[in-house]
Design an enzyme around this catalytic site. Structure first.
Site, PDB file in Angstrom:
ATOM      1  N   SER A   1       0.856  -1.114   0.166  1.00  0.00           N
ATOM      2  CA  SER A   1       0.262  -0.007  -0.074  1.00  0.00           C
ATOM      3  C   SER A   1       0.912   1.150   0.098  1.00  0.00           C
ATOM      4  O   SER A   1       2.205   1.066   0.427  1.00  0.00           O
ATOM      5  CB  SER A   1      -0.934   0.151   1.197  1.00  0.00           C
ATOM      6  OG  SER A   1      -1.579   1.293   1.454  1.00  0.00           O
TER       7      SER A   1
ATOM      8  N   TYR B   1      -2.330  -0.973  10.480  1.00  0.00           N
ATOM      9  CA  TYR B   1      -2.318  -0.962   8.944  1.00  0.00           C
ATOM     10  C   TYR B   1      -0.845  -0.756   8.511  1.00  0.00           C
ATOM     11  O   TYR B   1      -0.281  -1.358   7.775  1.00  0.00           O
ATOM     12  CB  TYR B   1      -3.477  -0.410   8.401  1.00  0.00           C
ATOM     13  CG  TYR B   1      -3.505  -0.538   6.950  1.00  0.00           C
ATOM     14  CD1 TYR B   1      -4.611  -1.496   6.413  1.00  0.00           C
ATOM     15  CD2 TYR B   1      -3.136   0.313   6.058  1.00  0.00           C
ATOM     16  CE1 TYR B   1      -4.729  -1.634   5.075  1.00  0.00           C
ATOM     17  CE2 TYR B   1      -3.195   0.014   4.722  1.00  0.00           C
ATOM     18  CZ  TYR B   1      -3.984  -0.965   4.167  1.00  0.00           C
ATOM     19  OH  TYR B   1      -4.266  -1.150   2.900  1.00  0.00           O
TER      20      TYR B   1
END
Ligand code: NAD
Length: 261
Positions: free
Chosen positions: A143, A156
């Site tokens: 990401s 995350y």
């Protein structure tokens, strides 16, 4: 070398990016193992439609990415049914948004397990076969959050920075075995995962849905457009071709310019 008759295992492929990646590999002629949660009838419909549409074999394995033994069994399942795992896409992931001091401990553990440790367990199980055959492709869905942080996404961001490091380590270990290991780092891709985090972000930042969409999500993306799942899938397919055989240990951004800022 054609990708036809190779085997691709894609974790978290009942939805979003993973489903598009599995379908893209099937389109290239790969047999695919799909994985993830969801309604049994909907998953079976998707599995059957991949077989029918692309003329390949598609199998489903419901391994829970928080469970190391189920992950190892999933790789064994693909090796047994297809004879090999040539391409492994570690893609399963979840999100949770909260300030650190209120972040539930079980959510932290779950995100680290699904978004980071599951890739380690799947690689650990798939690498011996790839090394023996002297060919393999491991692609991790990281990401933009593997490169930069955002507030309220501690687990995350930590997991995604971790997957970038794991990618580099594995690339070095496998460099002389014909196995490349890379990660793709999308910015905001329009999927259920993004849609689901809107209510929590609204709460955490005291914003309307519209403000979250424009001032938080696309605020970071200079192109002001969401990445599409098909664009991520096309990059995963490219990384599996011979043209990409010297790309290894890379963290490839597809984020509309987000991390250039
Ligand atoms: P999604 O919610 O559409 O799909 C997630 C998939 O993971 C689903 O198939 C789900 O069933 C599966 N999954 C969740 N928990 C699991 C578990 N315990 N075991 C097995 N499978 C499980 O989300 P998405 O947006 O397609 O995300 C896919 C990946 O892309 C994630 O790693 C995510 O972090 C990453 N990513 C997404 C975006 C984005 O904007 N959507 C951006 C960058 C990176």
């Amino acid at each position: 070398m054609s990708l036809a008759a190779k085997t691709a295992v894609v974790t978290g492929s009942t939805s979003g990016i993973g489903l598009a990646v599995a379908r893209a590999f099937a389109k290239e002629g790969c047999n695919v193992l799909i994985n993830g949660f969801g309604e049994a009838a909907a998953i079976e419909k998707e599995r059957a439609s991949i077989e029918k549409e692309f003329g390949v074999k598609a199998i489903y394995d419901g391994a829970d990415m928080t469970k190391p033994e189920e992950i190892a069994a999933m790789i064994a399942h693909a090796e047994k049914d297809f004879g090999s795992v040539d391409i492994l896409v570690n893609n399963a992931g979840i999100q949770f948004v909260s300030p650190i001091e209120e972040f539930p401990i079980e959510k932290w553990n779950q995100i680290i397990a699904i978004n980071l440790s599951s890739a380690f367990h799947a690689m650990r199980a798939a690498i011996p076969g790839m090394k023996a055959r002297k060919w393999g492709r491991i692609i991790n869905t990281a990401s933009a959050h593997s490169l930069v942080a955002s507030p309220f996404k501690s687990a995350y961001v930590s997991a995604k920075h971790g997957i970038a490091g794991l990618t580099k380590t594995a690339a070095l270990e496998l460099a002389t075995f014909g196995v490349t290991v890379n990660c793709i780092s999308p910015g905001y891709v329009w999927t259920p995962l993004v849609e689901k985090q809107i209510p929590d972000t609204m709460k955490a930042r005291n914003m309307t849905r519209e403000q979250v969409m424009h001032d938080v999500l696309l605020a970071a993306q200079p192109t002001k457009q969401f990445v599409t799942v098909d664009q991520v899938a096309a990059l995963a397919v490219f990384l599996s071709t011979d043209a990409a055989s010297q790309i290894t240990g890379a963290n490839i951004s597809m984020d509309g310019g987000w991390t250039a800022e």
